[in-house]
Design an enzyme around this catalytic site. Structure first.
Site, PDB file in Angstrom:
ATOM      1  N   PHE A 108      40.954  -2.442  -3.240  1.00 33.35           N
ATOM      2  CA  PHE A 108      42.189  -1.660  -3.336  1.00 33.35           C
ATOM      3  C   PHE A 108      43.350  -2.567  -2.946  1.00 33.35           C
ATOM      4  CE2 PHE A 108      45.709   0.881  -1.944  1.00 33.35           C
ATOM      5  CZ  PHE A 108      45.770   1.874  -2.905  1.00 33.35           C
ATOM      6  N   ASP A 143      44.259 -10.240   1.176  1.00 32.73           N
ATOM      7  CA  ASP A 143      45.056  -9.029   1.353  1.00 32.73           C
ATOM      8  C   ASP A 143      44.741  -8.462   2.742  1.00 32.73           C
ATOM      9  OD1 ASP A 143      46.156  -6.511   1.421  1.00 32.73           O
ATOM     10  OD2 ASP A 143      45.559  -5.973  -0.622  1.00 32.73           O
ATOM     11  N   LYS A 146      51.533  -2.261   6.058  1.00 33.55           N
ATOM     12  CA  LYS A 146      50.997  -1.257   6.992  1.00 33.55           C
ATOM     13  C   LYS A 146      51.449  -1.481   8.448  1.00 33.55           C
ATOM     14  CE  LYS A 146      47.601   1.086   4.302  1.00 33.55           C
ATOM     15  NZ  LYS A 146      46.995   0.470   3.115  1.00 33.55           N
TER      16      LYS A 146
HETATM   17  C1  PLP Z   1      47.378   0.244   1.720  1.00 32.85           C
HETATM   18  C2  PLP Z   1      46.964  -1.001   1.048  1.00 32.85           C
HETATM   19  C3  PLP Z   1      47.718  -1.546  -0.004  1.00 32.85           C
HETATM   20  C4  PLP Z   1      48.935  -0.866  -0.575  1.00 32.85           C
HETATM   21  O1  PLP Z   1      49.963  -0.731   0.344  1.00 32.85           O
HETATM   22  P1  PLP Z   1      51.182   0.267   0.012  1.00 32.85           P
HETATM   23  O2  PLP Z   1      52.134   0.035   1.152  1.00 32.85           O
HETATM   24  O3  PLP Z   1      50.620   1.656  -0.015  1.00 32.85           O
HETATM   25  O4  PLP Z   1      51.745  -0.137  -1.289  1.00 32.85           O
HETATM   26  C5  PLP Z   1      47.287  -2.748  -0.546  1.00 32.85           C
HETATM   27  N1  PLP Z   1      46.193  -3.380  -0.078  1.00 32.85           N
HETATM   28  C6  PLP Z   1      45.447  -2.886   0.929  1.00 32.85           C
HETATM   29  C7  PLP Z   1      44.254  -3.642   1.426  1.00 32.85           C
HETATM   30  C8  PLP Z   1      45.803  -1.667   1.514  1.00 32.85           C
HETATM   31  O5  PLP Z   1      45.039  -1.144   2.480  1.00 32.85           O
END
Ligand code: PLP
Length: 393
Positions: A139, A225, A254
């Site tokens: 994700f 990420d 986040k």
């Molecule tokens: C939450 C998340 C995203 C997306 O972040 P947003 O601020 O909602 O766009 C991307 N990568 C990972 C691993 C995430 O947990």
């Protein structure tokens, strides 16, 4: 308490939401109005122990006095001026992030998906290639580029054909599969150190290191990420620190702003955009950067990375004897814990809410626990006992 919020009933708020907001979210019928530490309070005064943490965002808990004060002070001075000018909090935060990550330079944006977009652009800009390798179960966000790297059918199916077509998905945790998938057109491999939305999926030891070696060998960039795994969530500052792996680019969002929206990428020495190649109007504005700096200082001064590691271990112990017929597996690192069930978990999250514990059900069958890192041992004891009751009921 806020008078505006109090003047509505629960039903009025639900009605307004139905009428005026696109129905992208399904929510329990709870209106949250304030929070302190790891405790949230709703419109009618009920209090909840929170193990969602704004989806791994509120690392330092709700209304932390140091973060509140930093935001208030900055609001009084300057909220936004754009990147046409210098501001003090932006350079301070950049220096701090470089020091914490061991990376070389930062680019600021406003969210996770935006940081993934920036990483993809930087990878293509650097290599001149447009191919990417991502993992099954990944994700990376909902914008079209980030969505192209997100594997789940439920996220993608309504939006195909996606703009970014040259993406290969390989089994997560299998470094050889990455080796095999790399081609002449591959710009970068993009991975989460632990898959969050997929239900706290932890790769085998040595995976990130092996992928790092393959990428170095084949001259392909490694993008980690760290949007969900960053800032102490896993019991280290970053997910990469468990294996001492240095990516070429890392994405952050986040918990970076502890609830204030901000995202960033960091890149190693020699990787950078040139003037005019990328930009963001709001990115790195003084208010967001002040919030992030204050949050990082709290994580440091309250030793929340160590706290996350120790309480994570403690919670795993408390959960250990959960019923084996319903529970398939419990896995976690620090305060990022997934309880995978043999059945869908939405009703269990609903039952926990009735018992005043907030948990989130992800990947259909995984109860994900990502509480504020300031949560106490006593609160976790209550969480574990409620989870025992609702899972085994
Ligand atoms: C939450 C998340 C995203 C997306 O972040 P947003 O601020 O909602 O766009 C991307 N990568 C990972 C691993 C995430 O947990």
């Amino acid at each position: 308490m806020n008078r505006m919020t109090q003047s509505y009933s629960l039903d009025e708020i639900i009605d307004k939401e139905k009428k005026f907001i696109m129905p992208t979210y399904t929510r329990p019928h709870v209106v949250l109005t304030e929070g302190k530490g790891a405790i949230l309070r709703d419109l009618t005064g009920n209090e909840y122990i929170d193990c969602v943490g704004g989806i791994a965002v509120n690392a330092v808990g709700y209304s932390h006095p140091m973060v509140v004060q930093a935001i208030k002070e900055q609001v009084d001075k300057l909220m936004h001026v754009s990147n046409l000018y210098y501001t003090v909090p932006q350079v301070e935060l950049a220096e701090k992030l470089v020091q914490l990550t061991g990376m070389s330079k930062v680019f600021f944006c406003n969210s996770g998906a935006e940081s993934v977009e920036a990483a993809l652009k930087l990878a293509t800009r650097t290599t001149g290639k447009g191919g990417f390798i991502a993992a099954e179960g990944s994700f990376h966000g909902r914008t079209i580029g980030a969505l192209s790297l997100t594997s789940g059918h439920k996220f993608r199916s309504a939006f195909t054909p996606l703009l970014l077509k040259n993406v290969k998905f390989v089994r997560y945790g299998d470094a050889d599969a990455i080796d095999d998938a790399i081609g002449d057109d591959t710009a970068a491999v993009v991975l989460e150190p632990i898959q969050g939305e997929n239900g706290v999926v932890i790769p085998p030891d040595g995976y990130l290191k092996a992928v790092r070696d393959i990428c170095t060998d084949k001259k392909v960039l490694l993008i980690l990420d760290e949007i969900q795994t960053g800032f102490g969530r896993t019991g280290r500052w970053f997910g990469k620190d468990h294996e001492s792996v240095e990516p070429d680019i890392m994405t952050l969002a986040k918990a970076l702003g502890a609830g204030f929206p901000i995202g960033a990428i960091l890149a190693r020495e020699g990787l950078e955009f040139k003037a005019g190649e990328h930009a963001s109007t709001f990115g790195g504005n003084p208010l967001a950067c002040s919030a992030a700096l204050a949050s990082i200082r709290v994580i440091e001064s309250e030793e929340l990375v160590t706290h996350s590691r120790e309480l994570g271990t403690h919670l795993m112990t408390l959960l250990q004897d959960l019923d084996g017929t319903v529970v398939k597996e419990i896995r976690g690192r620090g305060l990022m814990i997934g309880i995978e069930l043999n059945k869908p978990c939405a009703d269990i999250a609903a039952k926990a809410l009735e018992r005043r514990v907030l948990v989130n059900c992800t990947a259909e069958r995984v109860i994900r626990l990502v509480p504020p890192l300031v949560i106490s041992q006593k609160e976790l004891t209550t969480v574990a006992s409620v989870l025992h009751d609702v899972i085994t009921a």
